[in-house]
Design a protein around this motif. Structure first.
Motif, PDB file in Angstrom:
ATOM      1  N   ARG A   1     123.880 138.954  40.185  1.00  0.00           N
ATOM      2  CA  ARG A   1     122.997 138.443  39.215  1.00  0.00           C
ATOM      3  C   ARG A   1     123.587 136.762  38.855  1.00  0.00           C
ATOM      4  O   ARG A   1     124.830 136.677  38.599  1.00  0.00           O
ATOM      5  CB  ARG A   1     122.736 138.755  37.735  1.00  0.00           C
ATOM      6  CG  ARG A   1     121.811 140.069  37.871  1.00  0.00           C
ATOM      7  CD  ARG A   1     121.733 140.849  36.684  1.00  0.00           C
ATOM      8  NE  ARG A   1     120.441 141.725  36.757  1.00  0.00           N
ATOM      9  CZ  ARG A   1     120.541 143.142  37.368  1.00  0.00           C
ATOM     10  NH1 ARG A   1     121.424 143.219  37.992  1.00  0.00           N
ATOM     11  NH2 ARG A   1     119.264 143.696  37.363  1.00  0.00           N
ATOM     12  N   VAL A   2     122.861 135.759  39.161  1.00  0.00           N
ATOM     13  CA  VAL A   2     123.193 134.430  39.093  1.00  0.00           C
ATOM     14  C   VAL A   2     122.488 133.740  38.066  1.00  0.00           C
ATOM     15  O   VAL A   2     121.433 133.296  38.486  1.00  0.00           O
ATOM     16  CB  VAL A   2     123.699 133.545  40.179  1.00  0.00           C
ATOM     17  CG1 VAL A   2     124.116 132.088  39.893  1.00  0.00           C
ATOM     18  CG2 VAL A   2     124.472 134.270  41.114  1.00  0.00           C
ATOM     19  N   ILE A   3     122.989 133.372  36.882  1.00  0.00           N
ATOM     20  CA  ILE A   3     121.878 132.706  35.889  1.00  0.00           C
ATOM     21  C   ILE A   3     122.831 131.384  35.625  1.00  0.00           C
ATOM     22  O   ILE A   3     123.817 131.350  35.163  1.00  0.00           O
ATOM     23  CB  ILE A   3     121.817 133.731  34.767  1.00  0.00           C
ATOM     24  CG1 ILE A   3     121.388 135.005  35.098  1.00  0.00           C
ATOM     25  CG2 ILE A   3     120.931 132.558  33.429  1.00  0.00           C
ATOM     26  CD1 ILE A   3     121.327 135.770  33.932  1.00  0.00           C
ATOM     27  N   THR A   4     122.038 130.174  35.924  1.00  0.00           N
ATOM     28  CA  THR A   4     122.650 129.020  35.865  1.00  0.00           C
ATOM     29  C   THR A   4     121.814 127.934  35.361  1.00  0.00           C
ATOM     30  O   THR A   4     120.602 127.741  35.695  1.00  0.00           O
ATOM     31  CB  THR A   4     123.145 128.422  37.455  1.00  0.00           C
ATOM     32  OG1 THR A   4     123.943 129.404  37.765  1.00  0.00           O
ATOM     33  CG2 THR A   4     123.683 127.369  37.352  1.00  0.00           C
ATOM     34  N   GLU A   5     122.438 127.024  34.624  1.00  0.00           N
ATOM     35  CA  GLU A   5     121.379 125.912  34.088  1.00  0.00           C
ATOM     36  C   GLU A   5     121.620 124.806  35.147  1.00  0.00           C
ATOM     37  O   GLU A   5     122.490 124.503  35.726  1.00  0.00           O
ATOM     38  CB  GLU A   5     122.155 125.428  32.798  1.00  0.00           C
ATOM     39  CG  GLU A   5     121.172 124.344  32.042  1.00  0.00           C
ATOM     40  CD  GLU A   5     121.777 123.772  30.750  1.00  0.00           C
ATOM     41  OE1 GLU A   5     121.158 122.941  30.108  1.00  0.00           O
ATOM     42  OE2 GLU A   5     122.952 124.097  30.236  1.00  0.00           O
ATOM     43  N   GLY A   6     120.297 124.460  35.273  1.00  0.00           N
ATOM     44  CA  GLY A   6     119.967 123.227  36.225  1.00  0.00           C
ATOM     45  C   GLY A   6     118.839 123.253  36.961  1.00  0.00           C
ATOM     46  O   GLY A   6     118.139 124.414  37.051  1.00  0.00           O
ATOM     47  N   PRO A   7     118.393 122.345  37.640  1.00  0.00           N
ATOM     48  CA  PRO A   7     117.001 122.398  38.457  1.00  0.00           C
ATOM     49  C   PRO A   7     117.367 123.377  39.616  1.00  0.00           C
ATOM     50  O   PRO A   7     118.307 123.388  40.187  1.00  0.00           O
ATOM     51  CB  PRO A   7     117.260 120.782  39.081  1.00  0.00           C
ATOM     52  CG  PRO A   7     118.227 120.056  38.459  1.00  0.00           C
ATOM     53  CD  PRO A   7     119.103 120.990  37.954  1.00  0.00           C
ATOM     54  N   ALA A   8     116.093 124.163  39.680  1.00  0.00           N
ATOM     55  CA  ALA A   8     116.028 125.333  40.431  1.00  0.00           C
ATOM     56  C   ALA A   8     116.622 124.886  41.907  1.00  0.00           C
ATOM     57  O   ALA A   8     117.182 125.642  42.704  1.00  0.00           O
ATOM     58  CB  ALA A   8     114.824 126.088  40.535  1.00  0.00           C
ATOM     59  N   HIS A   9     116.142 123.826  42.516  1.00  0.00           N
ATOM     60  CA  HIS A   9     116.180 123.450  44.032  1.00  0.00           C
ATOM     61  C   HIS A   9     117.864 123.187  44.124  1.00  0.00           C
ATOM     62  O   HIS A   9     118.378 123.457  45.150  1.00  0.00           O
ATOM     63  CB  HIS A   9     115.247 122.351  44.454  1.00  0.00           C
ATOM     64  CG  HIS A   9     115.449 120.986  43.706  1.00  0.00           C
ATOM     65  ND1 HIS A   9     115.008 120.636  42.432  1.00  0.00           N
ATOM     66  CD2 HIS A   9     115.988 119.814  43.933  1.00  0.00           C
ATOM     67  CE1 HIS A   9     115.222 119.596  42.146  1.00  0.00           C
ATOM     68  NE2 HIS A   9     115.856 118.960  43.281  1.00  0.00           N
ATOM     69  N   HIS A  10     118.498 122.441  43.236  1.00  0.00           N
ATOM     70  CA  HIS A  10     119.765 122.106  43.288  1.00  0.00           C
ATOM     71  C   HIS A  10     120.638 123.269  43.359  1.00  0.00           C
ATOM     72  O   HIS A  10     121.404 123.442  44.170  1.00  0.00           O
ATOM     73  CB  HIS A  10     120.250 121.300  42.427  1.00  0.00           C
ATOM     74  CG  HIS A  10     119.861 119.896  42.378  1.00  0.00           C
ATOM     75  ND1 HIS A  10     119.788 118.685  41.202  1.00  0.00           N
ATOM     76  CD2 HIS A  10     119.100 119.128  43.262  1.00  0.00           C
ATOM     77  CE1 HIS A  10     119.310 117.760  41.646  1.00  0.00           C
ATOM     78  NE2 HIS A  10     118.787 117.994  42.899  1.00  0.00           N
ATOM     79  N   VAL A  11     120.405 124.400  42.444  1.00  0.00           N
ATOM     80  CA  VAL A  11     121.087 125.393  42.399  1.00  0.00           C
ATOM     81  C   VAL A  11     120.927 126.449  43.404  1.00  0.00           C
ATOM     82  O   VAL A  11     121.810 126.763  43.982  1.00  0.00           O
ATOM     83  CB  VAL A  11     120.616 126.432  41.197  1.00  0.00           C
ATOM     84  CG1 VAL A  11     121.100 127.936  41.169  1.00  0.00           C
ATOM     85  CG2 VAL A  11     120.748 125.470  39.783  1.00  0.00           C
ATOM     86  N   LEU A  12     119.621 126.558  44.064  1.00  0.00           N
ATOM     87  CA  LEU A  12     119.296 127.396  45.473  1.00  0.00           C
ATOM     88  C   LEU A  12     120.039 126.837  46.549  1.00  0.00           C
ATOM     89  O   LEU A  12     120.525 127.293  47.469  1.00  0.00           O
ATOM     90  CB  LEU A  12     117.961 127.433  45.352  1.00  0.00           C
ATOM     91  CG  LEU A  12     117.203 128.640  44.396  1.00  0.00           C
ATOM     92  CD1 LEU A  12     115.653 128.532  44.594  1.00  0.00           C
ATOM     93  CD2 LEU A  12     118.000 129.906  44.651  1.00  0.00           C
ATOM     94  N   LEU A  13     119.995 125.176  46.561  1.00  0.00           N
ATOM     95  CA  LEU A  13     120.530 124.661  47.817  1.00  0.00           C
ATOM     96  C   LEU A  13     122.125 124.817  47.787  1.00  0.00           C
ATOM     97  O   LEU A  13     122.877 125.207  48.823  1.00  0.00           O
ATOM     98  CB  LEU A  13     120.336 123.184  47.849  1.00  0.00           C
ATOM     99  CG  LEU A  13     118.872 122.646  48.054  1.00  0.00           C
ATOM    100  CD1 LEU A  13     118.501 121.253  47.993  1.00  0.00           C
ATOM    101  CD2 LEU A  13     118.485 123.420  49.661  1.00  0.00           C
ATOM    102  N   THR A  14     122.737 125.003  46.627  1.00  0.00           N
ATOM    103  CA  THR A  14     124.257 125.231  46.566  1.00  0.00           C
ATOM    104  C   THR A  14     124.408 126.379  47.133  1.00  0.00           C
ATOM    105  O   THR A  14     125.398 126.627  47.768  1.00  0.00           O
ATOM    106  CB  THR A  14     124.570 124.875  45.026  1.00  0.00           C
ATOM    107  OG1 THR A  14     124.361 123.766  44.869  1.00  0.00           O
ATOM    108  CG2 THR A  14     126.105 125.293  45.058  1.00  0.00           C
ATOM    109  N   HIS A  15     123.639 127.496  46.576  1.00  0.00           N
ATOM    110  CA  HIS A  15     123.899 128.846  47.333  1.00  0.00           C
ATOM    111  C   HIS A  15     123.606 129.159  48.615  1.00  0.00           C
ATOM    112  O   HIS A  15     124.245 130.009  49.103  1.00  0.00           O
ATOM    113  CB  HIS A  15     123.337 129.883  45.901  1.00  0.00           C
ATOM    114  CG  HIS A  15     123.893 129.913  44.767  1.00  0.00           C
ATOM    115  ND1 HIS A  15     124.824 130.791  44.423  1.00  0.00           N
ATOM    116  CD2 HIS A  15     123.584 129.342  43.502  1.00  0.00           C
ATOM    117  CE1 HIS A  15     125.263 130.649  43.090  1.00  0.00           C
ATOM    118  NE2 HIS A  15     124.345 130.096  42.550  1.00  0.00           N
ATOM    119  N   SER A  16     122.823 128.278  49.020  1.00  0.00           N
ATOM    120  CA  SER A  16     122.409 128.334  50.506  1.00  0.00           C
ATOM    121  C   SER A  16     123.836 128.130  51.321  1.00  0.00           C
ATOM    122  O   SER A  16     123.573 128.758  52.644  1.00  0.00           O
ATOM    123  CB  SER A  16     121.239 127.760  51.014  1.00  0.00           C
ATOM    124  OG  SER A  16     121.686 126.239  51.082  1.00  0.00           O
TER     125      SER A  16
END
Length: 290
Positions: free
Chosen positions: A233-248
């Motif tokens: 589980r990854v729960i992070t504050e921030g814009p969803a698209h920025h967070v997901l692009l980082t994890h991609s």
């Protein structure tokens, strides 16, 4: 009857990458593979001109493209059942029609020709918003496209809109024997002021706890159905698209759910899916949610 994985083939390097990924996916799940090349020469020329030099060369080019695509798919997976077709349509119409009887439609991230970016945007956007099946855009470095990193990442919005995407992500993680990384991004409401030092409680922790509870609720049924899939589980504050692009960047597959609507026009592609399809560092699967 097993529905095939359909690949849009246009002879570009990008479509060759899509063929490789789709062949791996077909072998992984025991599904047939269908290679489709769309071209308009037959429709425009008609039977009276089938012997002309122009039509003959177009036909030869189309056959060469599909033959090379077939050879490419067979190289790594000779046991995968492959069907091919050359259809007299534009790519968007052909792939939308194929999507009605497909497990998934797979495309590359670039097309052919000097305006390939614009053409890609049109076809990919149409498929992502209108196709009745999962659409996969194969993009990113070779390591990410060849399942060399490990995690399958799922972006979780809310339980209702993410259910189909979550099931798909768990299915992929189980088949790949990989970790499922479930990501929930949260943001502090703009209208709420930051906590005053003299006030009791921590609004940031409150929003984070709410995000964690939502993530637990969204994953509950799928975790019960797939007990062998490890979940991070990854729960992070921030814009969803920025967070997901980082994890991609360290993922083998990024999975997103998007709404669908029947009719000639689909619902607009959301900002998160739009960003992922254009900028993710790994293949992106867009799963329809009705």
């Amino acid at each position: 009857m097993l529905l095939p994985i359909v690949v849009g083939v246009d002879g570009s390097e990008s479509s060759l990458g899509a063929i490789d990924w789709a062949a791996d996916e077909a072998a992984l799940h025991g599904l047939p593979l269908r290679l489709v090349h769309a071209c308009l020469w037959e429709r425009y020329e008609g039977p009276a001109f089938t012997e002309s030099a122009g039509v003959a060369s177009e036909r030869l080019l189309a056959q060469t493209i599909i033959d090379r695509a077939t050879e490419r798919a067979q190289q790594g997976h000779p046991d995968v059942r492959i069907a091919v077709d050359i259809v007299p349509e534009d790519a968007e119409a052909a792939l939308l029609r194929e999507a009605r009887r497909a497990t998934a439609v797979v495309t590359g991230c670039r097309g052919r020709g000097p305006i390939r970016g614009a053409l890609l945007g049109s076809v990919s956007r149409s498929l992502a918003t209108r196709a009745p099946c999962t659409v996969v855009v194969v993009r990113g470095p070779q390591r990410n496209r060849q399942a060399a990193n490990g995690p399958v990442v799922i972006g979780v919005d809310d339980p209702a809109s993410s259910a189909a995407a979550i099931r798909f992500a768990f299915h992929e993680a189980q088949a790949r024997r990989s970790v499922l990384e479930a990501v929930r991004a949260w943001r502090r409401p703009a209208h709420r002021a930051r906590a005053h030092p003299l006030l009791v409680g921590n609004p940031a922790h409150e929003h984070e706890d709410q995000a964690a509870a939502l993530l637990d609720r969204a994953l509950r049924d799928a975790e019960r159905e797939h007990p062998d899939v490890p979940v991070r589980r990854v729960i992070t504050e921030g814009p969803a698209h920025h967070v997901l692009l980082t994890h991609s960047a360290t993922a083998d597959l990024l999975v997103l759910g998007t709404p669908r609507r029947h009719g000639p026009l689909g619902l607009p592609l959301g900002s998160v899916a739009h960003a992922a399809l254009h900028h993710a560092d790994c293949p992106v699967a867009v799963v329809p949610q009705r």
